[in-house]
Design an enzyme around this catalytic site. Sequence first.
Site, PDB file in Angstrom:
ATOM      1  N   HIS A  19       0.846  -1.206   0.000  1.00  9.68           N
ATOM      2  CA  HIS A  19       0.000   0.000   0.000  1.00  9.68           C
ATOM      3  C   HIS A  19       0.880   1.255   0.000  1.00  9.68           C
ATOM      4  O   HIS A  19       0.634   2.204  -0.745  1.00  9.68           O
ATOM      5  CB  HIS A  19      -0.888   0.046   1.253  1.00  9.68           C
ATOM      6  CG  HIS A  19      -1.963  -1.006   1.290  1.00  9.68           C
ATOM      7  ND1 HIS A  19      -2.188  -1.803   2.388  1.00  9.68           N
ATOM      8  CD2 HIS A  19      -2.876  -1.381   0.367  1.00  9.68           C
ATOM      9  CE1 HIS A  19      -3.205  -2.624   2.134  1.00  9.68           C
ATOM     10  NE2 HIS A  19      -3.636  -2.384   0.910  1.00  9.68           N
ATOM     11  N   LYS A  43     -17.293  -6.899   6.888  1.00 10.79           N
ATOM     12  CA  LYS A  43     -16.115  -7.683   7.265  1.00 10.79           C
ATOM     13  C   LYS A  43     -15.924  -7.616   8.776  1.00 10.79           C
ATOM     14  O   LYS A  43     -16.445  -6.728   9.432  1.00 10.79           O
ATOM     15  CB  LYS A  43     -14.878  -7.128   6.567  1.00 10.79           C
ATOM     16  CG  LYS A  43     -14.857  -7.421   5.092  1.00 10.79           C
ATOM     17  CD  LYS A  43     -13.526  -7.006   4.502  1.00 10.79           C
ATOM     18  CE  LYS A  43     -13.524  -7.107   3.000  1.00 10.79           C
ATOM     19  NZ  LYS A  43     -12.341  -6.465   2.424  1.00 10.79           N
ATOM     20  N   ARG A  92      -1.365  -6.304  -8.400  1.00 10.25           N
ATOM     21  CA  ARG A  92      -0.117  -7.005  -8.076  1.00 10.25           C
ATOM     22  C   ARG A  92       0.168  -8.111  -9.079  1.00 10.25           C
ATOM     23  O   ARG A  92       1.301  -8.360  -9.450  1.00 10.25           O
ATOM     24  CB  ARG A  92      -0.211  -7.636  -6.673  1.00 10.25           C
ATOM     25  CG  ARG A  92      -0.245  -6.628  -5.562  1.00 10.25           C
ATOM     26  CD  ARG A  92      -0.775  -7.253  -4.306  1.00 10.25           C
ATOM     27  NE  ARG A  92      -2.149  -7.684  -4.524  1.00 10.25           N
ATOM     28  CZ  ARG A  92      -2.965  -8.107  -3.560  1.00 10.25           C
ATOM     29  NH1 ARG A  92      -2.528  -8.185  -2.324  1.00 10.25           N
ATOM     30  NH2 ARG A  92      -4.201  -8.458  -3.841  1.00 10.25           N
ATOM     31  N   SER A 130      -3.069  -7.702   2.807  1.00 13.88           N
ATOM     32  CA  SER A 130      -3.436  -7.509   4.214  1.00 13.88           C
ATOM     33  C   SER A 130      -3.923  -8.818   4.821  1.00 13.88           C
ATOM     34  O   SER A 130      -3.622  -9.139   5.968  1.00 13.88           O
ATOM     35  CB  SER A 130      -4.539  -6.463   4.345  1.00 13.88           C
ATOM     36  OG  SER A 130      -4.086  -5.216   3.912  1.00 13.88           O
TER      37      SER A 130
HETATM   38  O1  PNS Z   1      -8.683  -2.980  -0.123  1.00  9.36           O
HETATM   39  P1  PNS Z   1      -9.914  -3.606  -0.698  1.00  9.36           P
HETATM   40  O2  PNS Z   1     -10.678  -4.312   0.391  1.00  9.36           O
HETATM   41  O3  PNS Z   1      -9.617  -4.464  -1.886  1.00  9.36           O
HETATM   42  O4  PNS Z   1     -10.836  -2.380  -1.212  1.00  9.36           O
HETATM   43  C1  PNS Z   1     -12.052  -2.618  -1.875  1.00  9.36           C
HETATM   44  C2  PNS Z   1     -12.850  -1.310  -2.017  1.00  9.36           C
HETATM   45  C3  PNS Z   1     -12.969  -0.592  -0.703  1.00  9.36           C
HETATM   46  C4  PNS Z   1     -12.155  -0.416  -3.003  1.00  9.36           C
HETATM   47  C5  PNS Z   1     -14.257  -1.701  -2.583  1.00  9.36           C
HETATM   48  O5  PNS Z   1     -14.792  -2.725  -1.817  1.00  9.36           O
HETATM   49  C6  PNS Z   1     -15.216  -0.529  -2.585  1.00  9.36           C
HETATM   50  O6  PNS Z   1     -15.096   0.370  -3.397  1.00  9.36           O
HETATM   51  N1  PNS Z   1     -16.176  -0.561  -1.640  1.00  9.36           N
HETATM   52  C7  PNS Z   1     -17.128   0.534  -1.425  1.00  9.36           C
HETATM   53  C8  PNS Z   1     -18.525   0.148  -1.884  1.00  9.36           C
HETATM   54  C9  PNS Z   1     -18.631   0.282  -3.377  1.00  9.36           C
HETATM   55  O7  PNS Z   1     -18.449   1.325  -3.957  1.00  9.36           O
HETATM   56  N2  PNS Z   1     -18.914  -0.869  -4.021  1.00  9.36           N
HETATM   57  C10 PNS Z   1     -19.005  -0.965  -5.464  1.00  9.36           C
HETATM   58  C11 PNS Z   1     -17.630  -1.213  -6.042  1.00  9.36           C
HETATM   59  S1  PNS Z   1     -17.718  -1.436  -7.771  1.00  9.36           S
END
Ligand code: PNS
Length: 189
Positions: A19, A43, A92, A130
Amino acid sequence: MQRVKAIYPGSFDPPTNGHLDLIERGSKIFDELVVAVLGNPEKDPLFSVPDRRKMLESLTAEFDNVSVDTFDGLTVEYASRVGAHALLRGIRAISDYEYELQMALMNRKLQPRLETVFMMPAERYSYVSSRLVREVAQLGGSIDCLVPPLVAQKLREKIDVAHKFAADEAARSNKSTAERKTRSRKRKS
Ligand code: PNS
């Protein structure tokens, strides 16, 4: 020329060297970068959102154009609220691509003006996530090269507290079993 503001949304539970590598790269190409921590109620996080925010704030203090924020709900709505033009995500390996592409296209459908920008962290972090950091740390493995020292310290503290709690619970349960057995022996004699 217009200044380009980007958000870098994620769970960051906990923030890893991958990150930070991406934040550093993002800080070089965007005028402003907001690291946005999602408060995801689905989560079961290891670190609370305020803890993650605090860690990220100290880890990014050296970058003048990087700030940290938290958000709930849709990422695209948060991006509009803060006036961001771009959404930064890391890729990644090929395995990340399918999910990231799906998210990028869904976000584009929801907010066509928000551009997703993918960047690759350094190869040495290509296997760091993570989830794996949490698992390795919880099972006693070394995570020193995978996360910044501050995060390693916080992980050790968290895990020590969890182990102490489990040991106290086990001691309490053993004690009450022993007491029950003593009472039952007394009743029989
Ligand atoms: O670090 P992560 O857990 O891979 O991040 C995922 C994240 C937070 C980017 C994604 O889950 C997200 O954007 N969540 C917010 C809800 C949302 O907008 N959902 C639609 C995504 S297309």
